[in-house]
Design a protein around this motif. Structure first.
Motif, mmCIF file in Angstrom:
data_model
loop_
_atom_site.group_PDB
_atom_site.id
_atom_site.type_symbol
_atom_site.label_atom_id
_atom_site.label_comp_id
_atom_site.label_asym_id
_atom_site.label_seq_id
_atom_site.Cartn_x
_atom_site.Cartn_y
_atom_site.Cartn_z
ATOM 1 N N GLN A 8 -7.334 -27.561 4.847
ATOM 2 C CA GLN A 8 -6.894 -28.873 5.328
ATOM 3 C C GLN A 8 -5.447 -28.836 5.811
ATOM 4 O OE1 GLN A 8 -7.935 -32.665 3.553
ATOM 5 N NE2 GLN A 8 -8.597 -31.510 1.788
ATOM 6 N N GLY A 16 -0.974 -21.042 -3.665
ATOM 7 C CA GLY A 16 -2.357 -21.180 -4.155
ATOM 8 C C GLY A 16 -3.348 -21.017 -3.008
ATOM 9 N N ASN A 17 -3.072 -21.674 -1.876
ATOM 10 C CA ASN A 17 -3.941 -21.517 -0.698
ATOM 11 C C ASN A 17 -4.000 -20.041 -0.301
ATOM 12 O OD1 ASN A 17 -2.332 -24.405 0.655
ATOM 13 N ND2 ASN A 17 -4.413 -24.358 -0.124
ATOM 14 N N GLY A 20 -5.848 -17.881 -3.122
ATOM 15 C CA GLY A 20 -7.215 -18.351 -3.378
ATOM 16 C C GLY A 20 -8.124 -18.162 -2.181
ATOM 17 N N MET A 21 -7.604 -18.398 -0.982
ATOM 18 C CA MET A 21 -8.478 -18.368 0.182
ATOM 19 C C MET A 21 -7.969 -17.501 1.339
ATOM 20 S SD MET A 21 -8.901 -19.563 3.427
ATOM 21 C CE MET A 21 -9.099 -21.080 4.276
ATOM 22 N N HIS A 42 -11.251 -33.720 7.775
ATOM 23 C CA HIS A 42 -11.143 -33.935 6.329
ATOM 24 C C HIS A 42 -9.786 -34.519 5.950
ATOM 25 C CE1 HIS A 42 -14.738 -31.255 5.544
ATOM 26 N NE2 HIS A 42 -14.926 -32.263 4.728
ATOM 27 N N TYR A 124 -16.951 -36.801 1.699
ATOM 28 C CA TYR A 124 -16.240 -35.560 2.052
ATOM 29 C C TYR A 124 -17.121 -34.304 1.902
ATOM 30 C CZ TYR A 124 -12.224 -32.285 1.547
ATOM 31 O OH TYR A 124 -11.346 -31.262 1.671
ATOM 32 N N MET A 128 -18.271 -31.324 4.613
ATOM 33 C CA MET A 128 -18.007 -29.912 4.296
ATOM 34 C C MET A 128 -19.298 -29.091 4.385
ATOM 35 S SD MET A 128 -15.730 -28.501 1.198
ATOM 36 C CE MET A 128 -15.941 -26.832 0.620
ATOM 37 N N ASP A 131 -19.883 -28.447 7.962
ATOM 38 C CA ASP A 131 -18.996 -27.364 8.431
ATOM 39 C C ASP A 131 -19.619 -26.002 8.189
ATOM 40 O OD1 ASP A 131 -16.763 -28.974 9.052
ATOM 41 O OD2 ASP A 131 -16.044 -28.924 6.972
ATOM 42 N N VAL A 142 -13.508 -19.126 -0.989
ATOM 43 C CA VAL A 142 -12.744 -20.328 -1.383
ATOM 44 C C VAL A 142 -12.109 -20.110 -2.754
ATOM 45 C CG1 VAL A 142 -14.019 -22.142 -0.132
ATOM 46 C CG2 VAL A 142 -14.902 -21.316 -2.314
ATOM 47 N N GLY A 143 -11.175 -20.985 -3.107
ATOM 48 C CA GLY A 143 -10.614 -21.003 -4.453
ATOM 49 C C GLY A 143 -11.583 -21.718 -5.397
ATOM 50 N N ASP A 145 -11.454 -24.382 -7.025
ATOM 51 C CA ASP A 145 -11.622 -25.838 -6.939
ATOM 52 C C ASP A 145 -12.688 -26.266 -5.923
ATOM 53 O OD1 ASP A 145 -10.219 -25.143 -4.663
ATOM 54 O OD2 ASP A 145 -8.616 -26.608 -4.927
ATOM 55 N N GLN A 146 -13.148 -25.334 -5.086
ATOM 56 C CA GLN A 146 -14.172 -25.692 -4.090
ATOM 57 C C GLN A 146 -15.577 -25.291 -4.533
ATOM 58 O OE1 GLN A 146 -13.501 -27.564 -1.364
ATOM 59 N NE2 GLN A 146 -11.423 -27.641 -2.184
ATOM 60 N N ALA A 180 -8.249 -17.088 -8.224
ATOM 61 C CA ALA A 180 -8.939 -18.246 -7.648
ATOM 62 C C ALA A 180 -8.373 -19.566 -8.134
ATOM 63 C CB ALA A 180 -10.429 -18.171 -7.957
ATOM 64 N N VAL A 182 -4.637 -20.532 -8.889
ATOM 65 C CA VAL A 182 -3.211 -20.219 -9.009
ATOM 66 C C VAL A 182 -2.491 -21.413 -9.648
ATOM 67 C CG1 VAL A 182 -1.120 -19.752 -7.665
ATOM 68 C CG2 VAL A 182 -3.299 -18.696 -7.002
ATOM 69 N N MET A 190 -2.129 -25.233 -8.829
ATOM 70 C CA MET A 190 -1.161 -25.551 -7.775
ATOM 71 C C MET A 190 -1.856 -26.423 -6.730
ATOM 72 S SD MET A 190 1.200 -23.086 -5.359
ATOM 73 C CE MET A 190 2.095 -22.323 -6.693
#
Ligand code: TYM
Length: 320
Positions: A8, A16-17, A20-21, A42, A124, A128, A131, A142-143, A145-146, A180, A182, A190
């Motif tokens: 996003q 973290g992004n 994680g990804m 999103h 949301y 996704m 997508d 993904v991290g 959280d996804q 995954a 952080v 994060m």
């Protein structure tokens, strides 16, 4: 293998992004046909200033390229440049039980923190899913959280396939074991919404200041400290070698090194880790036309892949 992931443009990208990804996605661009996009649709759930959204999109594009996304290997595009995805999102929403969405903790988490409970925020995960499914994606890095969103995507795809036949490929998430989730400056995940981020390309002084503000206990300099569960060690592990981590853990246990010195060591390691990317970023900032061309060409390739899938889905459910 078709690989896909999105990010996003809701603010500056953080460490973290990256771990994680972005880092795994950049590695995967050598292993298959990778599609990475900037999820601007999103972000409308949280960014309400059009100029800010446009600037964020540009920043994410520059930062991702600076980190090593190679547009000759991966298709890199803006989500909204392939508007077919919103139509697919509608088709998917007609097979999505409300229960799938009510269970999603990201909606609960955001509304509990005071965000307005809009339909966009609630739906949301359906966008996704669109997508992911519109590009026949097989692997989605993904991290942590996804993870739930990926489970919902699989469930939605199965629902659609059960009702209308084998239209969609069922994707799998790829979540790394070690990086995954952080932690941020306060030890929570994060996240921009927790205000605990370390930006990948922050300015030097504020970044140092942030790292010096990491929450610690009040153990005095001389006393031994526990490295287990320390945010400093956990962040250091992302960028330091095994030997360097072992040395830091020994210094924790031995006493005689204050948290301030340990944080300085963390700052240096993080700063050095991103140095080559910082240089590449400067070059990209000076070439906005190049960045725009990358996104435009990416959108063409992405559209070519999305259209047949949407057609398949439309036909399957009787929309001509
Ligand atoms: P977003 O923009 O919040 O985050 C982008 C990626 O960074 C990961 N991430 C983390 N990983 C480890 N530790 C952290 N502290 C951390 N914070 C963020 C996220 O897990 C994510 O992989 N919904 C998505 C964007 C999206 C998407 C998609 C992703 C839209 N459509 C389709 C995959 C496939 C999101 O908000 O990510």
């Amino acid at each position: 293998m078709r690989i896909l992931s999105g990010i996003q443009p809701s603010g500056r990208l953080h460490v973290g992004n990256y771990f994680g990804m972005m880092e795994p996605a950049i590695r995967l661009q050598n292993e298959g046909e990778a599609f990475y996009f900037i999820a601007d649709y999103h972000s409308l759930t949280t960014v309400h200033d059009p100029a800010e959204l446009r600037a964020n999109v540009r920043d994410v594009a520059v930062d991702f390229l600076a980190c090593g996304l190679d547009p000759n290997k991966a298709t890199f595009f803006r989500q909204s440049d392939v508007p077919e995805v919103t139509e697919l999102s509608w088709l998917l929403s007609t097979v999505t039980p409300m229960g799938f969405l009510k269970r999603c903790h990201s909606f609960k988490d955001k509304t509990e923190r005071g965000m307005e409970a809009t339909h966009g925020l609630f739906a949301y995960p359906v966008l996704m899913a669109a997508d992911i499914l519109i590009y026949d994606s097989e692997v989605v890095p993904v991290g942590e959280d996804q993870k739930q969103h990926l489970e919902v995507t699989r469930d939605i795809a199965l629902k659609f396939n059960n009702r209308y036949g084998e239209v969609f490929v069922i994707p799998k998430s790829r979540i790394r074991d070690d990086k995954a989730k952080v932690p941020g400056l306060d030890g929570q995940k994060m996240s921009k919404s927790y205000g605990n981020t370390i930006e990948i390309f922050g300015e030097q002084k504020p970044t140092r200041k942030k790292i010096m503000s990491i929450v610690t206990d009040s153990t005095p300099v001389e006393a031994p400290k526990n490295p287990e569960g320390s945010i400093i060690v956990d962040l250091y592990r992302l960028v330091a070698s095994e030997d360097e981590v072992a040395t830091m853990e020994t210094d924790f246990r031995a006493g005689g090194t204050g948290y301030g010195d340990l944080k300085k060591r963390l700052f240096e390691a993080l700063w050095d880790h991103f140095e080559p990317m910082r240089q590449r970023r400067e070059e990209l900032l000076a070439a906005p036309d190049y960045v725009e061309t990358v996104l435009r060409e990416g959108a063409e390739r992405a559209s070519a892949s999305a259209r047949p899938t949407l057609e398949r889905a439309r036909k399957a459910c009787g929309i001509r």
